[in-house]
Structure formats: structure tokens, C-alpha cells
Design a protein around this motif. Structure first.
Motif, PDB file in Angstrom:
ATOM      1  N   UNK A   1      -2.547   8.266   5.651  1.00 52.36           N
ATOM      2  CA  UNK A   1      -3.939   8.281   5.202  1.00 52.36           C
ATOM      3  C   UNK A   1      -4.750   7.452   6.193  1.00 52.36           C
ATOM      4  N   UNK A   2      -5.879   7.975   6.623  1.00 51.21           N
ATOM      5  CA  UNK A   2      -6.609   7.345   7.722  1.00 51.21           C
ATOM      6  C   UNK A   2      -7.102   5.948   7.380  1.00 51.21           C
ATOM      7  N   UNK A   3      -7.370   5.713   6.111  1.00 55.16           N
ATOM      8  CA  UNK A   3      -7.952   4.431   5.724  1.00 55.16           C
ATOM      9  C   UNK A   3      -6.909   3.438   5.226  1.00 55.16           C
ATOM     10  N   UNK A   4      -5.618   3.697   5.509  1.00 52.94           N
ATOM     11  CA  UNK A   4      -4.566   2.822   5.001  1.00 52.94           C
ATOM     12  C   UNK A   4      -3.522   2.586   6.076  1.00 52.94           C
ATOM     13  N   UNK A   5      -3.508   1.378   6.618  1.00 57.84           N
ATOM     14  CA  UNK A   5      -2.527   1.045   7.639  1.00 57.84           C
ATOM     15  C   UNK A   5      -1.141   0.942   7.011  1.00 57.84           C
ATOM     16  N   UNK A   6      -0.125   1.546   7.607  1.00 58.86           N
ATOM     17  CA  UNK A   6       1.231   1.449   7.053  1.00 58.86           C
ATOM     18  C   UNK A   6       1.744   0.021   7.103  1.00 58.86           C
ATOM     19  N   UNK A   7       2.512  -0.364   6.085  1.00 57.81           N
ATOM     20  CA  UNK A   7       2.965  -1.753   6.039  1.00 57.81           C
ATOM     21  C   UNK A   7       4.285  -1.894   5.307  1.00 57.81           C
ATOM     22  N   UNK A   8       5.059  -2.870   5.736  1.00 59.71           N
ATOM     23  CA  UNK A   8       6.293  -3.278   5.085  1.00 59.71           C
ATOM     24  C   UNK A   8       6.112  -4.723   4.640  1.00 59.71           C
ATOM     25  N   UNK A   9       6.380  -4.978   3.363  1.00 65.16           N
ATOM     26  CA  UNK A   9       6.185  -6.314   2.797  1.00 65.16           C
ATOM     27  C   UNK A   9       7.494  -6.747   2.145  1.00 65.16           C
ATOM     28  N   UNK A  10       7.907  -7.980   2.369  1.00 71.32           N
ATOM     29  CA  UNK A  10       9.086  -8.487   1.669  1.00 71.32           C
ATOM     30  C   UNK A  10       8.751  -9.804   0.985  1.00 71.32           C
TER      31      UNK A  10
ATOM     32  N   UNK B   1       2.317  -0.669  12.747  1.00 67.97           N
ATOM     33  CA  UNK B   1       2.867  -0.847  11.410  1.00 67.97           C
ATOM     34  C   UNK B   1       2.907  -2.344  11.102  1.00 67.97           C
ATOM     35  N   UNK B   2       2.286  -2.722  10.026  1.00 68.86           N
ATOM     36  CA  UNK B   2       2.209  -4.125   9.641  1.00 68.86           C
ATOM     37  C   UNK B   2       3.480  -4.565   8.922  1.00 68.86           C
ATOM     38  N   UNK B   3       3.953  -5.761   9.232  1.00 75.34           N
ATOM     39  CA  UNK B   3       5.060  -6.374   8.498  1.00 75.34           C
ATOM     40  C   UNK B   3       4.625  -7.771   8.068  1.00 75.34           C
ATOM     41  N   UNK B   4       4.684  -8.032   6.787  1.00 76.15           N
ATOM     42  CA  UNK B   4       4.293  -9.330   6.244  1.00 76.15           C
ATOM     43  C   UNK B   4       5.386  -9.842   5.318  1.00 76.15           C
ATOM     44  N   UNK B   5       5.730 -11.101   5.476  1.00 76.44           N
ATOM     45  CA  UNK B   5       6.721 -11.740   4.616  1.00 76.44           C
ATOM     46  C   UNK B   5       6.027 -12.780   3.738  1.00 76.44           C
ATOM     47  N   UNK B   6       6.374 -12.781   2.467  1.00 79.15           N
ATOM     48  CA  UNK B   6       5.765 -13.695   1.504  1.00 79.15           C
ATOM     49  C   UNK B   6       6.771 -14.780   1.136  1.00 79.15           C
ATOM     50  N   UNK B   7       6.382 -16.033   1.301  1.00 75.99           N
ATOM     51  CA  UNK B   7       7.237 -17.166   0.930  1.00 75.99           C
ATOM     52  C   UNK B   7       6.451 -18.046  -0.034  1.00 75.99           C
ATOM     53  N   UNK B   8       6.591 -17.758  -1.302  1.00 79.64           N
ATOM     54  CA  UNK B   8       5.792 -18.462  -2.304  1.00 79.64           C
ATOM     55  C   UNK B   8       6.596 -19.579  -2.960  1.00 79.64           C
ATOM     56  N   UNK B   9       5.866 -20.439  -3.629  1.00 82.10           N
ATOM     57  CA  UNK B   9       6.482 -21.446  -4.467  1.00 82.10           C
ATOM     58  C   UNK B   9       6.778 -20.863  -5.831  1.00 82.10           C
TER      59      UNK B   9
END
Length: 271
Positions: free
Chosen positions: A140-149, A188-196
Motif C-alpha cells: 500500500x503506497x501510504x504504508x511503509x513495510x515494517x517488522x516490529x519485535x 523496510x523498517x525494523x524496530x525493537x521495543x524494550x519496555x519496562x
């Protein structure tokens, strides 16, 4: 329940797959995307939770899968290869409190399988899928592909006495960083989440029904807001809340023997 999702290139509705999306932060993120108008697919191992999601949210596509079973997981991934998606979140996790109970072989195998091995299997598959879709201009043109962990702030700490949980989350953080570099040429975006600590049912169950005593604990909605902001800002490693980020930064600058002494009696808890 296994239903193939229509190709999003045709209906222009972005599609997200949430692995480990039947409870906690994973479910909250899945439902947040549903509210935004996304097509949502959830993968989980608990059939009762899957059934509950099917009843409450009939438009959500659900899959039952035991992520500790490599063959079963690969079979599901092969099935999902027939669909296109723009975002995948790996939120599955397993935790045993090694401070209060002996780490059995079964606990060890499960934590390693879900926190690291299945994560690697899913991310490897998802990266291939997204690269192929990139080449076919299937996004979809308005949505960058992404991988989130979803990792844990425990994985940001580097000290000798770290638990298996912390070590596996640290490995997840490192792997996500490598994927981010490798997939950058594909946009392709890759973002890692490290929360408390997040005030989820799982955390409450580990603390006799009340986790309010946990330091800097946040609501699930606050965590969702933080995750979505990290995605919007294209953050490589999002560590929150801010207070915990500052504390871990200071601790990581201490000499390793001193850090080991400070943390030895406080093995990592799940986020």
C-alpha cells in the motif's frame, strides 16, 4: 481458525500479523490497528483465547500455532505466504522467574524456543516475504513495510548474572539491529521495543494478582502509545519509560563486577 486474507494490493487495506497477539501488549496492539482500519491477523497458542477473540472481533483472522514446534510453525508460515502484509509484530514470549524457582529443562526449552528460536524463524520468513513484495511493488503506497519485535528492558542490560530470559531478549535486540541494517536498502523498517513493566494480566498473575508495586509500571494503553510513537519515529531500539531508560544507561556504565553485585539478587522480570 485459518482463513486466508485477501491480497491487500487489491483492497488497499494494510494488513498486520501479530505473533503472540492473544493477550497483553500483543493483543492491545492488534486491536489498536483494528481500530485504525487495518486487516488484522493474530497467531497464538491458546485456543480458548483465540475463541474469545473470534467471538468479540469477528473480522480478526486467527491462527492457532505452537511456536515451540518448528514444523508446525513453518507450516503456518508457508500458508501465510499466500497473503501480503505490511507489518508484522513478534510479541510472543515465555518467562520463568529464575530467582524463585529452579529452571527446569522444559522451562529452559520453552523460553529459548519462543523468545529466540521462533522469533528468528518468523523474522527470517517475514523479511523474505516483505522483500518479495517490495520487488513486486505490492505495498500500500501510504504504508511503509515494517517488522516490529517486543523484547524487554532486561535485554538492554549486559551483566554476567543475567537470566536466560534477559539473554534471549538481548539476542533478540541484536538480531533486530542486524535485520534493520540488512533491510534498509529495501526501505523496510525494523524496530525493537524494550519496555519496562507493563500492567498486563500475565504480570499480575506472576505477582499474586497485583503488580502495582513494580517500579515505573505503566498501563497497557501507555505502552501501546509508546510503541506506535516509536514506529512513527522509526526508532531502532525504543526503551521506555524514560526513567528506566536513564537508569539502565547509568547501570551499563558501571564496572561489570559492581553491576553484577547490584543486580545479583534481582533477576530480570518480564515486561
Amino acid at each position: 481458525m485459518k482463513i486466508l486474507v485477501e491480497d491487500t494490493a487489491e483492497n488497499h487495506t494494510p494488513h498486520i500479523i501479530v505473533v503472540g497477539g492473544t493477550s497483553g501488549l500483543g493483543l492491545a496492539l492488534a486491536l489498536h490497528h483494528l481500530q485504525l482500519g487495518w486487516q488484522v491477523s493474530i497467531i497464538g497458542s491458546n485456543e480458548a483465547k483465540i475463541a474469545d477473540i473470534n467471538n468479540q472481533h469477528p473480522t480478526v483472522v486467527t491462527y492457532v500455532c505452537d511456536l515451540t514446534d518448528v514444523i508446525q510453525t513453518q507450516s503456518l508460515l508457508d500458508e501465510l505466504s499466500a497473503t501480503s502484509f505490511q507489518r508484522l509484530i513478534y510479541s510472543a514470549g515465555s518467562y520463568t522467574n529464575e530467582r524463585v524457582q529452579h529452571l527446569s529443562q522444559a522451562d529452559s526449552d520453552k523460553m529459548l524456543a519462543i523468545n529466540l528460536q521462533a522469533f528468528e524463524q518468523v523474522f527470517r520468513w517475514a523479511s523474505v516475504q516483505l522483500k518479495q513484495q517490495h520487488q513486486s511493488l505490492d505495498f500500500a503506497k501510504d504504508c511503509r513495510p515494517s517488522l516490529i519485535c517486543i523484547a524487554s528492558i532486561a535485554g538492554t542490560m549486559d551483566y554476567p548474572y543475567a537470566s536466560l530470559y534477559a539473554k534471549s531478549k538481548r539476542a533478540m535486540i541484536a538480531a533486530a539491529s542486524a535485520y534493520r541494517a540488512a533491510l534498509a536498502p529495501y526501505n523496510i523498517q525494523v524496530t525493537c521495543i524494550a519496555s519496562g513493566y507493563i500492567d498486563t494480566q500475565a504480570l499480575r498473575d506472576l505477582n499474586d494478582g497485583d503488580a502495582s508495586h513494580k517500579p515505573f509500571i505503566m498501563s497497557t494503553q501507555t505502552a501501546v502509545d509508546q510503541v506506535m510513537q516509536a514506529i512513527d519515529d522509526d526508532i531502532e531500539l525504543a526503551i521506555f519509560p524514560r526513567s528506566m531508560r536513564y537508569i539502565t544507561r547509568v547501570l551499563n556504565h558501571l564496572p561489570k563486577p559492581l553491576l553484577n553485585l547490584i543486580l545479583r539478587g534481582k533477576l530480570d522480570k518480564p515486561s
